[in-house]
Design an enzyme around this catalytic site. Structure first.
Site, PDB file in Angstrom:
ATOM      1  N   GLY A 209      51.694  59.036  18.763  1.00 42.52           N
ATOM      2  CA  GLY A 209      51.304  57.703  18.277  1.00 42.52           C
ATOM      3  C   GLY A 209      49.980  57.253  18.887  1.00 42.52           C
TER       4      GLY A 209
ATOM      5  CG  ASP B 116      42.151  66.102  16.701  1.00 41.46           C
ATOM      6  OD1 ASP B 116      41.998  65.462  15.654  1.00 41.46           O
ATOM      7  OD2 ASP B 116      42.743  65.635  17.702  1.00 41.46           O
TER       8      ASP B 116
ATOM      9  CG  HIS C  63      43.885  62.055  18.464  1.00 43.21           C
ATOM     10  ND1 HIS C  63      43.589  63.010  17.523  1.00 43.21           N
ATOM     11  CD2 HIS C  63      44.594  61.111  17.825  1.00 43.21           C
ATOM     12  CE1 HIS C  63      44.103  62.645  16.357  1.00 43.21           C
ATOM     13  NE2 HIS C  63      44.713  61.494  16.514  1.00 43.21           N
TER      14      HIS C  63
ATOM     15  N   GLY D 165      59.669  57.170  10.414  1.00 46.49           N
ATOM     16  CA  GLY D 165      58.328  57.152   9.821  1.00 46.49           C
ATOM     17  C   GLY D 165      58.018  58.452   9.109  1.00 46.49           C
TER      18      GLY D 165
HETATM   19  P1  NDP Z   1      53.449  57.804  10.939  1.00 48.30           P
HETATM   20  O1  NDP Z   1      54.730  58.487  11.174  1.00 48.30           O
HETATM   21  O2  NDP Z   1      52.588  58.247   9.805  1.00 48.30           O
HETATM   22  O3  NDP Z   1      52.543  57.829  12.248  1.00 48.30           O
HETATM   23  C1  NDP Z   1      53.072  57.514  13.511  1.00 48.30           C
HETATM   24  C2  NDP Z   1      51.989  57.504  14.547  1.00 48.30           C
HETATM   25  O4  NDP Z   1      51.378  58.764  14.624  1.00 48.30           O
HETATM   26  C3  NDP Z   1      50.863  56.512  14.272  1.00 48.30           C
HETATM   27  O5  NDP Z   1      50.563  55.848  15.485  1.00 48.30           O
HETATM   28  C4  NDP Z   1      49.739  57.391  13.836  1.00 48.30           C
HETATM   29  O6  NDP Z   1      48.488  56.851  14.215  1.00 48.30           O
HETATM   30  C5  NDP Z   1      49.996  58.592  14.694  1.00 48.30           C
HETATM   31  N1  NDP Z   1      49.227  59.769  14.377  1.00 48.30           N
HETATM   32  C6  NDP Z   1      48.683  60.590  15.296  1.00 48.30           C
HETATM   33  N2  NDP Z   1      48.016  61.564  14.748  1.00 48.30           N
HETATM   34  C7  NDP Z   1      48.115  61.391  13.432  1.00 48.30           C
HETATM   35  C8  NDP Z   1      47.606  62.094  12.341  1.00 48.30           C
HETATM   36  N3  NDP Z   1      46.837  63.139  12.501  1.00 48.30           N
HETATM   37  N4  NDP Z   1      47.906  61.673  11.122  1.00 48.30           N
HETATM   38  C9  NDP Z   1      48.671  60.593  10.956  1.00 48.30           C
HETATM   39  N5  NDP Z   1      49.169  59.884  11.977  1.00 48.30           N
HETATM   40  C10 NDP Z   1      48.880  60.272  13.197  1.00 48.30           C
HETATM   41  O7  NDP Z   1      53.681  56.244  10.799  1.00 48.30           O
HETATM   42  P2  NDP Z   1      54.775  55.430   9.990  1.00 48.30           P
HETATM   43  O8  NDP Z   1      54.245  54.060   9.906  1.00 48.30           O
HETATM   44  O9  NDP Z   1      55.229  56.177   8.779  1.00 48.30           O
HETATM   45  O10 NDP Z   1      56.023  55.438  10.969  1.00 48.30           O
HETATM   46  C11 NDP Z   1      55.998  54.876  12.220  1.00 48.30           C
HETATM   47  C12 NDP Z   1      57.423  54.576  12.596  1.00 48.30           C
HETATM   48  O11 NDP Z   1      57.433  54.209  13.960  1.00 48.30           O
HETATM   49  C13 NDP Z   1      58.051  53.446  11.805  1.00 48.30           C
HETATM   50  O12 NDP Z   1      59.295  53.897  11.302  1.00 48.30           O
HETATM   51  C14 NDP Z   1      58.255  52.353  12.865  1.00 48.30           C
HETATM   52  O13 NDP Z   1      59.435  51.618  12.635  1.00 48.30           O
HETATM   53  C15 NDP Z   1      58.362  53.176  14.108  1.00 48.30           C
HETATM   54  N6  NDP Z   1      58.107  52.550  15.393  1.00 48.30           N
HETATM   55  C16 NDP Z   1      59.034  52.827  16.347  1.00 48.30           C
HETATM   56  C17 NDP Z   1      58.908  52.356  17.610  1.00 48.30           C
HETATM   57  C18 NDP Z   1      59.944  52.692  18.606  1.00 48.30           C
HETATM   58  O14 NDP Z   1      60.677  53.657  18.406  1.00 48.30           O
HETATM   59  N7  NDP Z   1      60.063  51.936  19.690  1.00 48.30           N
HETATM   60  C19 NDP Z   1      57.774  51.512  17.985  1.00 48.30           C
HETATM   61  C20 NDP Z   1      56.828  51.318  16.926  1.00 48.30           C
HETATM   62  C21 NDP Z   1      57.002  51.834  15.670  1.00 48.30           C
HETATM   63  P3  NDP Z   1      47.528  56.102  13.162  1.00 48.30           P
HETATM   64  O15 NDP Z   1      48.279  54.870  12.730  1.00 48.30           O
HETATM   65  O16 NDP Z   1      46.316  55.823  13.966  1.00 48.30           O
HETATM   66  O17 NDP Z   1      47.328  57.063  12.044  1.00 48.30           O
END
Ligand code: NDP
Length: 325
Positions: free
Chosen positions: A130, A159, A187, A14
């Protein structure tokens, strides 16, 4: 030379993962003398992208990077883990009810907690990024009964850093002149960034600002809604600043800090019900955090803290009802 530390990053493919992995591999998480082995956990559709990131990590030829593995198996990813950064989560999508969101995240953080319980190293430290981070940490923790509860933390450092930046700008001082910043609670939009305990030039930051309306109507909402403002401006959610905060959180936990904000399991301090994972002012000594005690809490702050902690208690009750903890 020192043995390599195993760092597992979930959601490694991600946005935040992309901003985080290179900094870990370059030594910014654990310092310039500690080699790291990276384990990237992803869901099957994202494994190929994770492989691409791993190729780029190889191409950096980081001297401290002792190895990379990529997997969709939590058991494998957390086997022997020393530092676990739980970034991957199920984001809230349009029309999704809170119960659905919590349930989807239960499906992620329960097996991850179990895998940490089964295989993590004795010194494991867990940071949940997350969202909903505090409650995801609570879920993981409740499925890892053999790991000390204090090893599960959630991130409010972004924050905290946002609050430092806002108040430094307001006062026209450097962020390094501000100490004792605290984020209390969840958060989420209810978080409470506290300027009454923060200090600048020997007095409280609230006093230095001298503008209660700014504090209440500008500062607090700006910090709490900064994520949405970034999305609005950038067209994508904050990633580099979130990754930076994750680095700061773990670095300070391991290396020590006089005063920072971390969401940690409550022992009942400041009226926060025992067991909730809430943000507090903490100090870190010898690799362990402690909630800073003995602060007097004014009435305005009390109300804000109670509101955010109340939300945490509701989230806990909801995941309990869903059988996730
Ligand atoms: P990001 O990498 O942008 O974000 C990941 C998580 O961080 C989200 O839950 C997001 O919450 C959170 N977060 C916490 N603080 C912040 C902040 N200040 N700003 C932005 N995000 C914040 O998400 P992507 O969608 O780019 O990537 C997620 C990845 O996770 C994907 O590649 C997916 O495949 C993977 N994934 C893996 C899992 C596993 O390993 N088992 C399970 C689920 C997903 P918010 O959405 O509220 O911003």
């Amino acid at each position: 030379s020192k043995a390599a530390v195993k760092v597992t990053v979930t959601g490694a493919a991600g946005q935040i993962g992309y901003a985080l992995l290179f900094r870990i591999a370059s030594g910014q998480l654990l310092g310039p003398d500690t080699p790291v082995r990276l384990s990237l956990l992803e869901i099957p559709p994202a494994l190929k992208a994770a492989e691409g990131t791993a190729m780029e990590l190889d191409d950096c030829a980081f001297p401290l990077l002792a190895g990379i593995d990529i997997t969709d198996d939590a058991k494998h990813a957390f086997d022997g883990v020393n530092v676990a950064l739980l970034v991957g989560a199920r984001p809230r999508t349009k029309g999704m009810e809170r119960g659905d969101l919590l349930e989807a995240n239960g499906g992620i953080f329960k097996p991850q907690g179990e895998a940490i319980n089964a295989g993590a190293a004795d010194d494991v430290r867990v940071l949940v990024v997350g969202n909903p981070a505090n409650t995801n940490a609570l879920i993981a923790r409740s499925h890892a009964p053999d790991v000390p509860a204090e090893r599960f933390t959630a991130m409010t450092r972004l924050d905290h850093n946002r609050a430092l930046s806002q108040v430094a700008t307001k006062l026209g001082v450097s962020v390094s002149e501000i100490s004792r910043m605290t984020i209390w609670g969840n958060h989420s939009a209810t978080q409470y960034p506290d300027l009454f305990r923060a200090q600048v030039g020997g007095r409280s930051a609230a006093e230095a600002v001298g503008d209660d309306a700014w504090l209440r109507d500008t500062f607090i909402p700006t910090v709490a809604k900064r994520g949405a403002a970034i999305i609005e401006a950038r067209g994508a959610s904050s990633a580099a600043s979130a990754a930076n905060a994750a680095i700061d959180h773990v670095y300070d936990w391991v290396h020590g800090s006089d005063w920072t904000s971390m969401a940690v399991v409550s022992d009942g301090s400041y009226g926060v019900p025992e067991g909730l994972i809430s943000s507090f002012p903490v100090r870190c000594v010898d690799g362990q955090w402690q909630i800073i005690q003995g602060l007097e809490i004014d009435e305005f702050s009390r109300e804000r803290i109670d509101a955010s902690v109340g939300e945490l208690a509701e989230e806990r009750d909801a995941v309990r009802e869903l059988g996730l903890i």
